[in-house]
Design a protein around this motif. Structure first.
Motif, PDB file in Angstrom:
ATOM      1  N   ILE A  53       1.056 -13.026  -9.772  1.00 40.43           N
ATOM      2  CA  ILE A  53       0.301 -14.278  -9.828  1.00 40.43           C
ATOM      3  C   ILE A  53       1.225 -15.352 -10.367  1.00 40.43           C
ATOM      4  O   ILE A  53       1.942 -15.136 -11.350  1.00 40.43           O
ATOM      5  N   SER A  54       1.261 -16.466  -9.680  1.00 41.19           N
ATOM      6  CA  SER A  54       2.174 -17.535 -10.079  1.00 41.19           C
ATOM      7  C   SER A  54       1.490 -18.885  -9.962  1.00 41.19           C
ATOM      8  O   SER A  54       0.439 -19.030  -9.323  1.00 41.19           O
TER       9      SER A  54
ATOM     10  N   LEU B  69      -1.212 -15.921  -5.202  1.00 32.55           N
ATOM     11  CA  LEU B  69      -1.307 -14.478  -5.351  1.00 32.55           C
ATOM     12  C   LEU B  69      -0.404 -13.813  -4.312  1.00 32.55           C
ATOM     13  O   LEU B  69      -0.481 -14.142  -3.132  1.00 32.55           O
ATOM     14  N   ASN B  70       0.419 -12.886  -4.766  1.00 33.28           N
ATOM     15  CA  ASN B  70       1.341 -12.198  -3.862  1.00 33.28           C
ATOM     16  C   ASN B  70       1.202 -10.695  -4.067  1.00 33.28           C
ATOM     17  O   ASN B  70       1.527 -10.172  -5.136  1.00 33.28           O
ATOM     18  N   THR B  71       0.697  -9.998  -3.049  1.00 31.37           N
ATOM     19  CA  THR B  71       0.508  -8.552  -3.106  1.00 31.37           C
ATOM     20  C   THR B  71       1.560  -7.875  -2.239  1.00 31.37           C
ATOM     21  O   THR B  71       1.749  -8.259  -1.085  1.00 31.37           O
ATOM     22  N   ASN B  72       2.237  -6.873  -2.797  1.00 33.19           N
ATOM     23  CA  ASN B  72       3.282  -6.168  -2.064  1.00 33.19           C
ATOM     24  C   ASN B  72       3.058  -4.664  -2.120  1.00 33.19           C
ATOM     25  O   ASN B  72       2.576  -4.134  -3.135  1.00 33.19           O
ATOM     26  N   ALA B  73       3.387  -3.988  -1.044  1.00 37.81           N
ATOM     27  CA  ALA B  73       3.423  -2.524  -1.008  1.00 37.81           C
ATOM     28  C   ALA B  73       4.732  -2.124  -0.331  1.00 37.81           C
ATOM     29  O   ALA B  73       5.074  -2.652   0.740  1.00 37.81           O
ATOM     30  N   TYR B  74       5.464  -1.193  -0.962  1.00 36.67           N
ATOM     31  CA  TYR B  74       6.803  -0.865  -0.471  1.00 36.67           C
ATOM     32  C   TYR B  74       7.029   0.637  -0.513  1.00 36.67           C
ATOM     33  O   TYR B  74       6.608   1.321  -1.461  1.00 36.67           O
ATOM     34  N   ILE B  75       7.696   1.161   0.499  1.00 34.91           N
ATOM     35  CA  ILE B  75       8.086   2.566   0.513  1.00 34.91           C
ATOM     36  C   ILE B  75       9.450   2.689   1.164  1.00 34.91           C
ATOM     37  O   ILE B  75       9.762   1.977   2.128  1.00 34.91           O
ATOM     38  N   SER B  76      10.278   3.573   0.608  1.00 35.06           N
ATOM     39  CA  SER B  76      11.571   3.871   1.221  1.00 35.06           C
ATOM     40  C   SER B  76      11.948   5.305   0.883  1.00 35.06           C
ATOM     41  O   SER B  76      11.470   5.875  -0.105  1.00 35.06           O
TER      42      SER B  76
ATOM     43  N   PHE C 102      20.992   7.510   5.228  1.00 35.58           N
ATOM     44  CA  PHE C 102      20.059   6.775   6.074  1.00 35.58           C
ATOM     45  C   PHE C 102      18.803   6.497   5.234  1.00 35.58           C
ATOM     46  O   PHE C 102      18.208   7.437   4.703  1.00 35.58           O
ATOM     47  N   ALA C 103      18.419   5.239   5.139  1.00 34.51           N
ATOM     48  CA  ALA C 103      17.297   4.882   4.268  1.00 34.51           C
ATOM     49  C   ALA C 103      16.319   3.973   5.010  1.00 34.51           C
ATOM     50  O   ALA C 103      16.420   2.742   4.938  1.00 34.51           O
ATOM     51  N   PRO C 104      15.358   4.555   5.737  1.00 28.52           N
ATOM     52  CA  PRO C 104      14.304   3.713   6.327  1.00 28.52           C
ATOM     53  C   PRO C 104      13.387   3.181   5.229  1.00 28.52           C
ATOM     54  O   PRO C 104      13.165   3.830   4.201  1.00 28.52           O
ATOM     55  N   GLU C 105      12.847   1.985   5.461  1.00 26.86           N
ATOM     56  CA  GLU C 105      11.976   1.360   4.470  1.00 26.86           C
ATOM     57  C   GLU C 105      10.917   0.518   5.168  1.00 26.86           C
ATOM     58  O   GLU C 105      11.056   0.149   6.344  1.00 26.86           O
ATOM     59  N   PHE C 106       9.864   0.219   4.418  1.00 28.07           N
ATOM     60  CA  PHE C 106       8.807  -0.655   4.955  1.00 28.07           C
ATOM     61  C   PHE C 106       8.193  -1.436   3.802  1.00 28.07           C
ATOM     62  O   PHE C 106       7.875  -0.879   2.744  1.00 28.07           O
ATOM     63  N   LEU C 107       8.040  -2.735   4.026  1.00 25.61           N
ATOM     64  CA  LEU C 107       7.420  -3.624   3.038  1.00 25.61           C
ATOM     65  C   LEU C 107       6.291  -4.402   3.690  1.00 25.61           C
ATOM     66  O   LEU C 107       6.465  -4.969   4.767  1.00 25.61           O
ATOM     67  N   PHE C 108       5.132  -4.398   3.022  1.00 28.19           N
ATOM     68  CA  PHE C 108       4.037  -5.273   3.427  1.00 28.19           C
ATOM     69  C   PHE C 108       3.832  -6.301   2.327  1.00 28.19           C
ATOM     70  O   PHE C 108       3.765  -5.961   1.140  1.00 28.19           O
ATOM     71  N   SER C 109       3.719  -7.569   2.721  1.00 32.97           N
ATOM     72  CA  SER C 109       3.550  -8.643   1.745  1.00 32.97           C
ATOM     73  C   SER C 109       2.435  -9.575   2.193  1.00 32.97           C
ATOM     74  O   SER C 109       2.369  -9.965   3.363  1.00 32.97           O
ATOM     75  N   HIS C 110       1.568  -9.920   1.250  1.00 31.79           N
ATOM     76  CA  HIS C 110       0.467 -10.849   1.530  1.00 31.79           C
ATOM     77  C   HIS C 110       0.478 -11.945   0.476  1.00 31.79           C
ATOM     78  O   HIS C 110       0.471 -11.663  -0.729  1.00 31.79           O
ATOM     79  N   VAL C 111       0.532 -13.189   0.932  1.00 29.37           N
ATOM     80  CA  VAL C 111       0.564 -14.346   0.028  1.00 29.37           C
ATOM     81  C   VAL C 111      -0.648 -15.223   0.295  1.00 29.37           C
ATOM     82  O   VAL C 111      -0.923 -15.588   1.440  1.00 29.37           O
ATOM     83  N   ARG C 112      -1.376 -15.555  -0.789  1.00 30.59           N
ATOM     84  CA  ARG C 112      -2.542 -16.426  -0.672  1.00 30.59           C
ATOM     85  C   ARG C 112      -2.458 -17.516  -1.737  1.00 30.59           C
ATOM     86  O   ARG C 112      -2.280 -17.230  -2.923  1.00 30.59           O
TER      87      ARG C 112
ATOM     88  N   GLU D 234       4.111 -10.592 -13.015  1.00 23.96           N
ATOM     89  CA  GLU D 234       3.975  -9.548 -11.993  1.00 23.96           C
ATOM     90  C   GLU D 234       3.763  -8.196 -12.652  1.00 23.96           C
ATOM     91  O   GLU D 234       4.400  -7.866 -13.656  1.00 23.96           O
ATOM     92  N   LEU D 235       2.863  -7.430 -12.082  1.00 28.13           N
ATOM     93  CA  LEU D 235       2.616  -6.058 -12.527  1.00 28.13           C
ATOM     94  C   LEU D 235       2.901  -5.127 -11.350  1.00 28.13           C
ATOM     95  O   LEU D 235       2.347  -5.307 -10.266  1.00 28.13           O
TER      96      LEU D 235
END
Length: 538
Positions: free
Chosen positions: A257-258, A282-289, A300-310, A532-533
């Motif tokens: 939150i900013s 508000l910025n929500t992130n989910a990340y996996i690698s 080899f390191a595949p990764e995925f990030l989802f980000s939502h900003v409101r 940020e938490l």
């Protein structure tokens, strides 16, 4: 310790309720104020002398307790023990008295009585984790390895323990496991080697997951190397000697939150304008690698990030049109090798970014495709000098938008130099040149980027502190007559701390000031306050 002087007075009032005692306390105010001042100034002998002058029987119990504190400060531990014991005999009950008594016995190497005192401190619920640590350490010193493990594991079951104590606990458990193995096995056999690998080394690794930049971490690295050599254990390391990562998979979610005092109208560097509107964000992130290691050379390191900003300002279209959803799959590839007879690595990173934005005017309208970005970078990281790390990177980014006039292509060269100090501080120096080629040729630019950053672990409020200054000079080429060379100054500070190896909290402030010949449209000041938490599953 000064808070106990307050307890001294308050507890005396509650225990002795006669009018005579109250008046006696009132007459002693100046004496206690002098003792407090003397103690806080570091004159423990002077404070002790003033405590010895107290004759009132009502204050004797706590006076003896405080004489114990002063003697401990003066490293007169035998006298401190006598004072604590006298205070207990007279009925003094400060919450920390058994912990302080245990510390004094421990300093005298009287482990028998120190253990009794720390056990009482645990029962009183005072510094429970620290008391268990001392209990474990003493059992380890006396080669009671199984008891040492039981005590030390109690620390890791507590909810609120700082990472330094967690690190020390994991290391102590590893040492206890090793001591027990060596006690029961006089010869190094394949079975012993396997046991060390399964029980001892994982504890060292967990300790290093807590902290890697303090003095204890350096001791753990050295100890781990010593154990590997002694037992002939082949380290899990790349062929160039760099150790394998302790975590191969990373998964986290975060909420940030900013408050942005001046939301920028465009997310593209080519045409950033300020809205002169503020908003919470508000910025929500989910990340996996995950990382797959092939023959100790290639990762080899595949990764995925989802980000939502409101944006919370829903009254201004210029603000909430910056609401975004971004989907960023990527693949990072690393080749480990050697250069200048030191470990080095070559990296190729590929990231695809599909972005949606709130294009339509209604604040509750659905998001629509804003653009796709393909980013490719190649970099070489090397240790040219011991205690440093240098990286050279080429970067290409292509942004394609439904509105083709917004499409751009970036080509950049970057140099990053990192300096690691023995004190734990880390310095980062970044220099870069970025060329933006826009379909709308008036937005094409050359950018010179510089940034200097300092990391100080466990400094401000016991948070790791990251602060620095970034400067970007942008030559707008086709619009140089109207916009000139635009310069952005960006000082920042970040405070970050990890709890229980799962929760990460950070607070940040950044300020951006852009100068431009076209002051009305492109010059702006911007402040962003953020918290940020993050929860890390693994």
């Amino acid at each position: 310790m000064n808070k106990y002087f307050v307890y001294f007075i308050l507890l005396s009032l509650t225990i002795y309720s006669s009018t005579q005692a109250v008046f006696a306390l009132s007459d002693s105010d100046k004496v206690f104020a002098q003792i407090l001042y003397t103690f806080n100034s570091g004159d423990y002998q002077g404070a002790l002398n003033k405590l010895n002058a107290i004759e009132s029987k009502e204050f004797k119990p706590l006076a003896h307790y405080w004489k114990g504190i002063c003697n401990s400060k003066l490293q007169k531990y035998d006298q401190a023990v006598n004072e604590y014991k006298t205070a207990l005999e007279l009925g003094a009950t400060p919450l920390d008295i058994y912990y302080e008594l245990g510390q004094a016995y421990y300093s005298m190497l009287d482990y028998k009585h120190a253990k009794e005192s720390f056990k009482q401190s645990v029962l009183k619920r005072f510094k429970v984790s620290e008391s268990f640590y001392y209990l474990g350490y003493m059992e380890l010193s006396e080669e009671n390895f199984e008891q040492a493990i039981r005590y030390t594991k109690q620390i890791l079951e507590k909810e609120k323990v700082n990472s330094e104590l967690n690190q020390a606990a994991y290391f102590q458990i590893g040492e206890a496991y090793l001591g027990n193995i060596e006690k029961n096995n006089k010869r190094i056999t394949p079975e012993v080697r396997t046991t060390v690998t399964q029980y001892v080394l994982p504890m060292y690794d967990k300790a290093l997951e807590e902290k890697t930049d303090n003095n204890l971490a350096n001791q753990i690295y050295a100890r781990k190397e010593n154990v590997n050599q002694k037992y002939g254990i082949k380290r899990k390391a790349f062929y160039n000697g760099r150790p394998f990562p302790t975590k191969l998979t990373e998964l986290y979610i975060s909420e940030k939150i900013s408050y942005d005092t001046n939301v920028l109208l465009e997310s593209s560097d080519a045409d950033q304008k300020a809205t002169s509107k503020s908003s919470g964000v508000l910025n929500t992130n989910a990340y996996i690698s995950t990382q797959a290691i092939h023959r100790s050379r290639v990762v080899f390191a595949p990764e995925f990030l989802f980000s939502h900003v409101r944006h919370l300002n829903r009254d201004n279209y210029q603000v909430y049109q910056n609401d975004t959803q971004a989907f960023l799959p990527g693949l990072k590839t690393t080749l480990e090798h050697r250069m200048f007879d030191r470990p080095a690595s070559f990296h190729i990173d590929l990231v695809y970014n599909h972005t949606k934005r709130r294009v339509d005017v209604p604040a509750d309208s659905s998001m629509k495709k804003y653009g796709n970005t393909i980013s490719v970078s190649m970099s070489e990281k090397m240790e040219m000098v011991a205690g440093t790390n240098t990286a050279f990177k080429y970067f290409y980014k292509q942004f394609s938008a439904p509105d083709d006039t917004k499409s751009t292509r970036d080509n950049g060269l970057y140099l990053t130099h990192t300096i690691f100090k023995k004190t734990g501080q880390v310095y980062f120096i970044d220099l870069g040149l970025n060329v933006v080629d826009a379909n709308n040729v008036t937005l094409s630019s050359d950018q010179i980027i510089s940034r200097f950053t300092v990391l100080k672990p466990n400094s401000l409020f016991k948070f790791d502190t990251l602060y620095g200054l970034g400067i970007t000079a942008k030559n707008m080429k086709k619009m140089k007559d109207t916009r000139g060379t635009e310069v952005t100054y960006s000082p920042f500070i970040i405070l970050t701390k990890t709890y229980l190896n799962k929760w990460n909290v950070n607070f940040s402030y950044s300020f951006n000031k852009q100068t431009s010949k076209n002051k009305e449209v492109y010059a702006y000041n911007q402040s962003i306050f953020a918290a940020e938490l993050k929860y890390m599953f693994f």
